[in-house]
Design an enzyme around this catalytic site. Structure first.
Site, PDB file in Angstrom:
ATOM      1  N   ASN A   9       0.870  -1.170   0.000  1.00 48.99           N
ATOM      2  CA  ASN A   9       0.000   0.000   0.000  1.00 48.99           C
ATOM      3  C   ASN A   9       0.909   1.223   0.000  1.00 48.99           C
ATOM      4  O   ASN A   9       1.450   1.609   1.028  1.00 48.99           O
ATOM      5  CB  ASN A   9      -0.878  -0.036   1.260  1.00 48.99           C
ATOM      6  CG  ASN A   9      -1.783   1.174   1.365  1.00 48.99           C
ATOM      7  OD1 ASN A   9      -1.749   2.061   0.516  1.00 48.99           O
ATOM      8  ND2 ASN A   9      -2.579   1.210   2.423  1.00 48.99           N
ATOM      9  N   ARG A  83      -2.683  -2.253  -3.120  1.00 49.30           N
ATOM     10  CA  ARG A  83      -3.909  -1.526  -2.805  1.00 49.30           C
ATOM     11  C   ARG A  83      -3.912  -0.252  -3.658  1.00 49.30           C
ATOM     12  O   ARG A  83      -2.953   0.511  -3.647  1.00 49.30           O
ATOM     13  CB  ARG A  83      -3.949  -1.145  -1.334  1.00 49.30           C
ATOM     14  CG  ARG A  83      -5.191  -0.343  -1.024  1.00 49.30           C
ATOM     15  CD  ARG A  83      -4.997   0.567   0.142  1.00 49.30           C
ATOM     16  NE  ARG A  83      -6.197   1.353   0.362  1.00 49.30           N
ATOM     17  CZ  ARG A  83      -6.200   2.501   1.005  1.00 49.30           C
ATOM     18  NH1 ARG A  83      -5.087   2.998   1.490  1.00 49.30           N
ATOM     19  NH2 ARG A  83      -7.319   3.169   1.164  1.00 49.30           N
ATOM     20  N   HIS A 171     -13.000   2.476   1.026  1.00 49.20           N
ATOM     21  CA  HIS A 171     -12.953   1.436   2.064  1.00 49.20           C
ATOM     22  C   HIS A 171     -13.648   0.154   1.599  1.00 49.20           C
ATOM     23  O   HIS A 171     -14.075  -0.652   2.421  1.00 49.20           O
ATOM     24  CB  HIS A 171     -13.648   1.873   3.379  1.00 49.20           C
ATOM     25  CG  HIS A 171     -12.937   2.928   4.148  1.00 49.20           C
ATOM     26  ND1 HIS A 171     -13.611   3.927   4.823  1.00 49.20           N
ATOM     27  CD2 HIS A 171     -11.623   3.147   4.353  1.00 49.20           C
ATOM     28  CE1 HIS A 171     -12.734   4.717   5.415  1.00 49.20           C
ATOM     29  NE2 HIS A 171     -11.518   4.275   5.147  1.00 49.20           N
ATOM     30  N   ARG A 231     -11.333  14.981   8.922  1.00 54.75           N
ATOM     31  CA  ARG A 231     -12.188  15.344   7.784  1.00 54.75           C
ATOM     32  C   ARG A 231     -13.590  15.688   8.263  1.00 54.75           C
ATOM     33  O   ARG A 231     -14.132  15.009   9.153  1.00 54.75           O
ATOM     34  CB  ARG A 231     -12.270  14.192   6.781  1.00 54.75           C
ATOM     35  CG  ARG A 231     -11.046  14.072   5.914  1.00 54.75           C
ATOM     36  CD  ARG A 231     -11.111  12.839   5.027  1.00 54.75           C
ATOM     37  NE  ARG A 231     -10.083  11.874   5.401  1.00 54.75           N
ATOM     38  CZ  ARG A 231     -10.053  10.612   5.002  1.00 54.75           C
ATOM     39  NH1 ARG A 231     -10.986  10.145   4.210  1.00 54.75           N
ATOM     40  NH2 ARG A 231      -9.084   9.819   5.395  1.00 54.75           N
ATOM     41  N   GLU A 375      -7.870  -5.757   5.775  1.00 49.66           N
ATOM     42  CA  GLU A 375      -7.787  -5.314   4.383  1.00 49.66           C
ATOM     43  C   GLU A 375      -6.646  -6.013   3.651  1.00 49.66           C
ATOM     44  O   GLU A 375      -6.794  -6.406   2.493  1.00 49.66           O
ATOM     45  CB  GLU A 375      -7.625  -3.789   4.337  1.00 49.66           C
ATOM     46  CG  GLU A 375      -8.929  -3.095   4.727  1.00 49.66           C
ATOM     47  CD  GLU A 375      -8.767  -1.610   4.977  1.00 49.66           C
ATOM     48  OE1 GLU A 375      -8.269  -1.255   6.063  1.00 49.66           O
ATOM     49  OE2 GLU A 375      -9.132  -0.819   4.114  1.00 49.66           O
TER      50      GLU A 375
END
Ligand code: AMP
Length: 392
Positions: A9, A83, A171, A231, A375
């Site tokens: 990733n 990813r 996600h 965020r 993940e």
């Protein structure tokens, strides 16, 4: 180790990696961080749980990958799974070919912070390991099953048809993993309706019907939706106009504020870390308490809204750093959903051992599960599937 997959990733200044094999105890993982600076280093866990801390001063992405891959080559990974945050219109994981790399590049304007970094990693591993099959697994792919009424914005049509302005969702790997796991745990794979809440530094919700995403809270970018660490999640878009007119802010400053200075951090004026906020609120910090309240209420509101996409509701799944570890947030969120018939078992909720999956409802009403996400494991699984399909 029969099959081992290296999962990468690649971020703008860091690379997360994991070597996944069939035996969970053989998993190796770590992070190359501060790339390009004097402080660049690789930190991780090697086989047997031994810590690794290796200085690689001034190493760039390719040099860090070179060091990593040399260290890991003794385990003979059979493939690399990358990813990739944005796959544009791609609906599933894909073997990396010049055509697929072109598609990832074409999606750069949609994920300007993420896709360029992924491409650097892909470029490096393709050069270093030209003979190893490589697969891209996209965060957006799982949500490509959303119907148009869920993914379209109510904006002029040409912005969608000519400029790809639509909701994509993110996600996806995590929502797919935990919902599939719930199916396995309940013996009803890909059946019925689930709501999933992935709550970490970035957070999103998803509605899944018969194993397919039918709606999700993140949109064209990962800024839309619920309140996150830094965020804002959903706001009135006219706040941009207000800030520009009254404070003279330009788009860059507004975007930075919404992505980096808002959310839990903005509300509390203290921290983006939920643990810190829970501790502070217990000691009477009112702004921390308000941040937790807004987070939980807006999360519940998002779950209630997404339930419109589900004919029936089998249950709710919490995952991510906050979802897996905070009984307090789970309790608050469920309390803000009074009409769904959820019956949380307070004892099971608070006593669930850290890092373990478990069902935390009283056995009546929709189920409530905590399922640790994986993940990297999911990316490895999809990578193997793509390679096997290509062999057929
Ligand atoms: P992630 O991005 O999935 O690693 O999640 C990071 C978030 O999980 C941070 O806000 C952490 O404060 C939060 N977190 C981790 N452990 C706990 C805990 N025991 N209680 C509350 N929040 C936690």
């Amino acid at each position: 180790m029969s099959t081992s997959i290296l999962v990468i990733n690649c971020g703008s200044s860091s690379i997360k990696y994991a070597l996944i094999s069939e035996r969970p105890q053989d998993r190796i993982h770590g992070l190359a961080e501060n790339l390009g600076s004097a402080e660049a280093r690789i930190k991780g866990i090697t086989i047997g749980g031994q810590p690794l801390d290796l200085a690689i001063p001034h190493a760039n992405h390719e040099q860090a990958l070179d060091v990593l891959l040399q260290r890991l080559s003794k385990y003979k990974p059979q493939a690399i799974g990358h990813r990739v945050v944005h796959g544009g219109k791609l609906t599933k994981a894909e073997r990396l070919t010049p055509e697929i790399i072109k598609t990832i590049r074409a999606a750069v304007p949609l994920a300007p912070l993420h896709n360029p970094a992924h491409l650097i990693g892909i470029d490096a591993t393709m050069r270093l390991f030209p003979d190893l099959p490589q697969v891209a697994v996209f965060d957006t792919a799982f949500h490509q099953t959303m119907p148009a009424h869920a993914y379209r914005y109510a904006l002029p049509q040409f912005l969608y048809t000519e400029h790809n302005v639509r909701r994509y969702g993110f996600h996806g790997t995590s929502h797919a993993y935990v919902s599939q796991k719930a199916g396995e745990l309940t013996g009803q794979i890909d059946q019925g309706g689930w709501l999933t809440a992935h709550l970490g530094n970035g957070s999103s919700t998803c509605a899944i019907w018969n194993g397919k995403s039918v709606d999700t809270s993140m949109g064209m970018t990962p800024l839309e939706g619920v309140v996150m660490g830094t965020r804002s999640g959903d706001i009135d878009p006219s706040i941009h106009q207000y800030l520009a007119t009254n404070l003279g802010w330009d788009l860059h400053k507004i975007d930075h504020m919404l992505n980096r200075e808002s959310g839990l951090l903005g509300l509390s004026n203290l921290s983006n870390d939920m643990r810190t906020l829970i501790e502070a609120s217990e000691q009477g910090h009112e702004d921390a308490a308000l941040a937790i309240e807004v987070f939980s209420y807006r999360l519940a509101k998002s779950l209630a809204a997404l339930s419109c996409g589900l004919p029936t509701l089998q249950g709710l799944i919490f995952t991510g750093g906050i979802g897996e570890n905070s009984a307090h947030i789970r309790e608050k969120t469920v309390a803000y959903l009074p009409h769904f018939g959820f019956a949380l078992d307070l004892q099971k909720n608070t006593q669930l051992p850290r890092g373990q999956e478990g069902r935390i409802d009283q056995g009546q009403g929709p189920q409530i599960w905590v399922i640790p996400t994986d993940e990297e494991g999911r990316i490895a699984k999809e990578t193997i599937e793509v390679i096997q399909q290509n062999k057929q």
